[in-house]
Scaffold this active site. Sequence first.
Site, PDB file in Angstrom:
ATOM      1  N   CYS A  52     -33.149  62.959  -0.979  1.00 39.29           N
ATOM      2  CA  CYS A  52     -32.891  61.861  -1.912  1.00 39.29           C
ATOM      3  C   CYS A  52     -31.772  60.938  -1.457  1.00 39.29           C
ATOM      4  O   CYS A  52     -31.750  59.768  -1.851  1.00 39.29           O
ATOM      5  CB  CYS A  52     -32.591  62.427  -3.295  1.00 39.29           C
TER       6      CYS A  52
ATOM      7  N   GLU B 184     -40.405  61.342  -0.883  1.00 37.88           N
ATOM      8  CA  GLU B 184     -40.822  61.552  -2.282  1.00 37.88           C
ATOM      9  C   GLU B 184     -41.150  60.256  -3.019  1.00 37.88           C
ATOM     10  O   GLU B 184     -40.973  60.172  -4.232  1.00 37.88           O
ATOM     11  CB  GLU B 184     -39.770  62.358  -3.049  1.00 37.88           C
TER      12      GLU B 184
END
Length: 654
Positions: free
Chosen positions: A243, A378
Amino acid sequence: MKMKLKRNLCLVALSVGLTSIVTQAQDPVYKLEVGVNKPGAPIQSTMYGIFFEDINFGADGGLYAELIKNRSFEFENPLGGWVPFGKVSIETKDPCFDKNPHYARLAYTKEITGTGLDNEGFKGIGVKAGEKYNFSLYGRTQEKYPVKVRINLVNPDNDVFETKEFEISGKDWKKVQVTLEPRVTVAKSRLRITMITPGVIDVEHVSLFPAKTFNNRPNGMREDLAQALKELKPGVFRFPGGCIVEGTTIATRYQWKNTVGPVENRPININRWNYTFPYKKFPDYYQSYGLGFFEYFQLSEDIGAEPLPVLNCGLSCQFENKGMDQHIPVNKLEPYVQDALDLVEFANGDPSTKWGKLRSDMGHPAPFNLKMIAIGNEQWGSLYPERLEVFVKALREKHPEIKIVGSSGPGSEGADFDYLWPEMKRLKVDLVDEHFYRSPEWFLSGAARYDSYDRNGPKVFAGEYACHTNNKENNFYSALCEAAFMTGFERNADVVHLCTYAPLFAHVDAWQWRPDLIWFDNLSCVRTPNYYVQQLYGQNAGTDVIPLTLEGKPLTGQHDLYATAAIDKRDHTLIIKIANTSITHRNVRLNLSGLTGKIYKGTVTSLHSPDLESKNTLENPNQIVPVTSPIEIQGSELGVSIRPLSFVVYRITL
């Protein structure tokens, strides 16, 4: 496996040996066919690897060996991590480094209290007796005479246990260095800088580094943590996230070009794990970028793994940004695409090129031999493939030799997953990154997941996975479920080319996410049962899959057994992995077709615990560790009684 079995573990006989060659006649015997002479799909050398993300203080305060927090006074609160005393201010005029313009000014005349700074480190500064630590700073003074400065290490009781002195002189910035040699071991000390003589000094980039780092690299890695990575025998090393690659905003995304060049002039970046979890907020969590892309590539080389960098695709975290204001339009992606092309040049380019020269100037004239690059992390929906397509086109044109990794989104199934896989096939990426943080039941039922995957499409990179029990701890139950699930990786080596557990590191005093593969404090680390599962796979990968079946079918949970087999052509070894998730023995007879009547020698390694909730801790790091013993067989059959709740690996020299 039903959770109620945990309550019945006391019924498991603890006196049973690791693996018995004598089967128990009263129990059924499961006959497994192993096609020793039928090698199938090759197992990629990259199959079992490592994924690193700076979460849980995994980089600064963890793998990166620097011991000073906020060494360049660049946090949003420039004195974050520091406690000033006397007259101290933060200045920016005429800085030492243009990308890190802040520095501390210390002024002392006749103050009773003195003037200086204390640094708290990362939940303290851990030092060991008898080891050497290199202290340095950049300093200057406006005085015509030198100003004396004292450096102390101070324990939690405020007792000084190490002292050194030096002088700062001259109006130009100069690097000053001294070596500290503590006589005692202290896990949570502080570093204190105190002016001894009157004057005004400026200090910048204050550093305390262990003299001994992994492979003795300057600006290197903490030795015990990096050694634990090497002993996994990883085939691939994915970095820097995760992330943090996305960032919460475009401004806070990870930019690799900010992480190379002189370490003193790398601008810091706020870490998104600073604020993502309100219940685990760490306002002092920043990325110094001391551990940057050069260091990542170098570490990959040092641990014998292929580097796999991940780059931003022009999208910030979609969980945090529902609108478009923090996403880059497709027609403005050129700088992001150029970053990818320049990264290939940095890793592989000749020293005569711009970025190849920088790599060479940093101490590595030879290329890093980059073969793969991942774009995005993602991401989901149409926003992702329409941006990825721009990268794919540019990379295929300029660097067709580089394999491209795309993503199937944050989930392991569902609408986003089902949409993205066909898109990845359309774009003809080489690998698709799948993520799954799921329950034990999901892992146990998923051992056959890849049996039905398209054999002609992109290959699978299981880029982030971990079994999450109810308490999300690294207990033996989670490790056993992962061992069972991973038999499906190896059995389907024609489809699965890479897999990496996540997250990798967690500081016991500063974690935000669990489970994690390796836990540590300021002085030591503990390898979890999950670590040992990964290690057993990494150290026993083999080169080619061979068939292992029960009644003609792969063993994917029948009778609570999971298994896979391989041949290692490099040392002519047969490798069989079996997970027994039952609370009773499983008697197995292995028919090793292709072997003769001679005597074969080998080993059996077992990872076992009678208590599914047991775990390794810093206080008791060896509660659950692999145990290896010799075995000897004659002919083509091997009868074994596999202990309950165990993962065993057989290595038989052919």
